[in-house]
Motif scaffolding. Structure first.
Motif, PDB file in Angstrom:
ATOM      1  N   SER A  43       0.836  -1.254  -0.241  1.00 18.54           N
ATOM      2  CA  SER A  43       0.181   0.329   0.577  1.00 18.54           C
ATOM      3  C   SER A  43       0.404   1.122  -0.117  1.00 18.54           C
ATOM      4  O   SER A  43       0.343   2.281  -0.257  1.00 18.54           O
ATOM      5  N   TYR A  44       1.813   0.922   0.353  1.00 24.74           N
ATOM      6  CA  TYR A  44       2.995   1.973   0.703  1.00 24.74           C
ATOM      7  C   TYR A  44       3.554   2.092  -0.258  1.00 24.74           C
ATOM      8  O   TYR A  44       3.725   3.799  -0.655  1.00 24.74           O
ATOM      9  N   MET A  45       4.059   2.118  -1.414  1.00 22.50           N
ATOM     10  CA  MET A  45       4.525   1.653  -2.210  1.00 22.50           C
ATOM     11  C   MET A  45       3.451   2.351  -3.094  1.00 22.50           C
ATOM     12  O   MET A  45       3.955   3.005  -4.450  1.00 22.50           O
ATOM     13  N   THR A  46       2.700   1.710  -3.516  1.00 20.36           N
ATOM     14  CA  THR A  46       1.205   2.056  -4.336  1.00 20.36           C
ATOM     15  C   THR A  46       1.137   4.131  -4.494  1.00 20.36           C
ATOM     16  O   THR A  46       1.018   4.288  -5.064  1.00 20.36           O
ATOM     17  N   ILE A  47       0.681   4.298  -3.224  1.00 20.37           N
ATOM     18  CA  ILE A  47       0.146   5.489  -2.991  1.00 20.37           C
ATOM     19  C   ILE A  47       1.436   6.346  -3.539  1.00 20.37           C
ATOM     20  O   ILE A  47       1.207   7.437  -4.081  1.00 20.37           O
ATOM     21  N   VAL A  48       3.017   5.977  -2.685  1.00 19.90           N
ATOM     22  CA  VAL A  48       4.228   6.864  -3.190  1.00 19.90           C
ATOM     23  C   VAL A  48       4.092   7.017  -4.327  1.00 19.90           C
ATOM     24  O   VAL A  48       4.625   7.988  -5.517  1.00 19.90           O
ATOM     25  N   THR A  49       3.897   5.918  -5.387  1.00 20.17           N
ATOM     26  CA  THR A  49       3.845   5.856  -6.990  1.00 20.17           C
ATOM     27  C   THR A  49       2.755   6.442  -7.408  1.00 20.17           C
ATOM     28  O   THR A  49       3.061   7.059  -8.252  1.00 20.17           O
ATOM     29  N   ALA A  50       1.503   6.224  -7.071  1.00 12.03           N
ATOM     30  CA  ALA A  50       0.707   7.142  -7.505  1.00 12.03           C
ATOM     31  C   ALA A  50       0.510   8.728  -7.116  1.00 12.03           C
ATOM     32  O   ALA A  50       0.611   9.512  -8.473  1.00 12.03           O
ATOM     33  N   ALA A  84       4.050  10.354  -6.946  1.00 13.81           N
ATOM     34  CA  ALA A  84       4.837  10.554  -7.933  1.00 13.81           C
ATOM     35  C   ALA A  84       3.852  10.868  -9.315  1.00 13.81           C
ATOM     36  O   ALA A  84       4.417  11.544 -10.838  1.00 13.81           O
ATOM     37  N   ASP A  85       2.881   9.514 -10.041  1.00 10.43           N
ATOM     38  CA  ASP A  85       2.863  10.164 -11.125  1.00 10.43           C
ATOM     39  C   ASP A  85       2.096  11.230 -11.300  1.00 10.43           C
ATOM     40  O   ASP A  85       1.363  11.968 -12.352  1.00 10.43           O
ATOM     41  N   GLU A  86       1.016  11.316 -10.573  1.00  9.28           N
ATOM     42  CA  GLU A  86       0.321  13.016 -10.627  1.00  9.28           C
ATOM     43  C   GLU A  86       0.635  14.041 -10.541  1.00  9.28           C
ATOM     44  O   GLU A  86       0.703  14.832 -11.207  1.00  9.28           O
ATOM     45  N   LEU A  87       2.586  13.919 -10.160  1.00  7.00           N
ATOM     46  CA  LEU A  87       3.481  15.494 -10.245  1.00  7.00           C
ATOM     47  C   LEU A  87       4.457  15.026 -11.087  1.00  7.00           C
ATOM     48  O   LEU A  87       5.192  16.397 -11.593  1.00  7.00           O
ATOM     49  N   GLY A  88       4.383  13.978 -11.858  1.00  5.72           N
ATOM     50  CA  GLY A  88       5.277  13.821 -12.731  1.00  5.72           C
ATOM     51  C   GLY A  88       6.798  13.683 -12.252  1.00  5.72           C
ATOM     52  O   GLY A  88       7.787  14.402 -13.117  1.00  5.72           O
ATOM     53  N   VAL A  89       7.293  13.828 -11.231  1.00 12.48           N
ATOM     54  CA  VAL A  89       8.259  13.582 -10.811  1.00 12.48           C
ATOM     55  C   VAL A  89       9.019  12.208 -11.006  1.00 12.48           C
ATOM     56  O   VAL A  89       8.464  11.050 -10.864  1.00 12.48           O
ATOM     57  N   ALA A  90      10.082  12.123 -11.792  1.00  8.48           N
ATOM     58  CA  ALA A  90      10.579  11.608 -12.220  1.00  8.48           C
ATOM     59  C   ALA A  90      11.366  10.073 -11.198  1.00  8.48           C
ATOM     60  O   ALA A  90      12.098  10.663 -10.106  1.00  8.48           O
ATOM     61  N   GLY A  91      11.652   9.075 -11.759  1.00  8.83           N
ATOM     62  CA  GLY A  91      12.727   8.203 -11.082  1.00  8.83           C
ATOM     63  C   GLY A  91      12.038   7.184  -9.665  1.00  8.83           C
ATOM     64  O   GLY A  91      12.700   6.250  -9.146  1.00  8.83           O
ATOM     65  N   VAL A  92      10.685   7.579  -9.934  1.00 13.44           N
ATOM     66  CA  VAL A  92      10.235   6.251  -8.809  1.00 13.44           C
ATOM     67  C   VAL A  92       8.982   5.491  -9.392  1.00 13.44           C
ATOM     68  O   VAL A  92       7.748   6.419 -10.149  1.00 13.44           O
ATOM     69  N   GLN A  93       8.744   4.919  -9.109  1.00 13.44           N
ATOM     70  CA  GLN A  93       8.490   3.205  -9.895  1.00 13.44           C
ATOM     71  C   GLN A  93       7.782   1.966  -8.653  1.00 13.44           C
ATOM     72  O   GLN A  93       8.883   1.732  -7.700  1.00 13.44           O
ATOM     73  N   TYR A  94       7.226   1.116  -8.695  1.00 13.05           N
ATOM     74  CA  TYR A  94       6.994   0.366  -7.886  1.00 13.05           C
ATOM     75  C   TYR A  94       8.067  -0.530  -8.286  1.00 13.05           C
ATOM     76  O   TYR A  94       7.731  -0.795  -8.686  1.00 13.05           O
ATOM     77  N   VAL A  95       8.438  -1.346  -6.345  1.00  9.85           N
ATOM     78  CA  VAL A  95       9.192  -2.330  -6.499  1.00  9.85           C
ATOM     79  C   VAL A  95       8.750  -3.593  -7.000  1.00  9.85           C
ATOM     80  O   VAL A  95       7.926  -3.787  -5.754  1.00  9.85           O
ATOM     81  N   ASP A  96       9.328  -4.599  -8.080  1.00 12.20           N
ATOM     82  CA  ASP A  96       8.243  -5.639  -7.726  1.00 12.20           C
ATOM     83  C   ASP A  96       9.653  -7.247  -8.336  1.00 12.20           C
ATOM     84  O   ASP A  96       8.802  -7.831  -9.019  1.00 12.20           O
ATOM     85  N   GLN A  97      10.796  -6.740  -8.005  1.00 14.36           N
ATOM     86  CA  GLN A  97      11.321  -7.372  -8.749  1.00 14.36           C
ATOM     87  C   GLN A  97      12.615  -8.337  -7.318  1.00 14.36           C
ATOM     88  O   GLN A  97      13.025  -8.834  -8.303  1.00 14.36           O
ATOM     89  N   PHE A  98      11.965  -8.101  -6.235  1.00 17.96           N
ATOM     90  CA  PHE A  98      13.151  -9.239  -5.482  1.00 17.96           C
ATOM     91  C   PHE A  98      12.160 -10.216  -5.072  1.00 17.96           C
ATOM     92  O   PHE A  98      10.572 -10.602  -4.949  1.00 17.96           O
TER      93      PHE A  98
END
Length: 208
Positions: free
Chosen positions: A20-27, A29-43
């Protein structure tokens, strides 16, 4: 946020909290056009994912702070009065969540201070994206260990960022309407090529 999650809470709850934390922060960043923040699901585990995500977000926030301390003005948006009123209501909800939580008094004061910092920025002529993003990331992480995080905070933060994003889009559309689409650079029409030695020198400078 990571400190708030302990082995005393169910593993499913901890995973939901992290995602939930990652989803909120990613959303946000998307709304504000903040580059470099993506949801992590690779480990191999959600815990590793969120640690990497937190590392990346911390770096992005640090860049905003450096820009602010150096006096450089970042991207910003002029918010409508109605937008500010709705955001104020959402901030009040966040303030109640923090005040009524079982967090330590020191942490409560920090979170309430961050809310006031956001309110101060909110009522400026233009809201800075960096300040807004940094404050809401801090708030989302700060109340991450409370039940209210899943009940109230995601909705409040998402609503705030969505409202800012809407006004940003309206402002960009208005600028485009007034200024028109960007004009292509028209190269000068050099129909007459230089002659003599100058012509040979120019040929030597062309890399193909």
């Amino acid at each position: 946020m990571l400190k708030a999650i302990s082995h005393e809470t169910p593993a499913d709850f901890d995973s939901l909290l992290r995602t939930s934390y990652m989803t909120i922060v990613t959303a946000a960043a998307d709304e504000l056009g903040v580059a470099g923040v993506q949801y992590v699901d690779q480990f191999d585990s959600v815990e590793q994912d969120v640690r990497e995500f937190t590392r990346v977000v911390t770096g992005v926030v640090a860049k905003f702070r450096l820009r602010s301390s150096s006096g450089r003005v970042g991207r910003s948006v002029r918010l409508a009065s109605r937008t500010k009123g709705i955001i104020e209501s959402e901030l009040s909800k966040l303030r109640d969540v923090v005040s009524n939580s079982q967090l330590e008094d020191v942490k409560k004061r920090k979170l309430l201070g961050k809310i006031e910092e956001f309110r101060t920025e909110l009522h400026k002529e233009r809201l800075g994206y960096g300040v807004a993003f940094s404050a809401l990331v801090f708030l989302a992480a700060g109340v991450g260990g409370t039940t209210a995080f899943l009940a109230d905070v995601p909705n409040a933060v998402t609503t705030i960022m969505h409202l800012i994003g809407q006004d940003k889009e309206k402002e960009e559309a208005e600028v485009l309407r007034l200024e028109g689409p960007p004009k292509p650079n028209l190269l000068a029409d050099h129909t007459r090529a230089p002659s003599g030695k100058m012509s040979r020198h120019m040929d030597d400078d062309i890399p193909f």
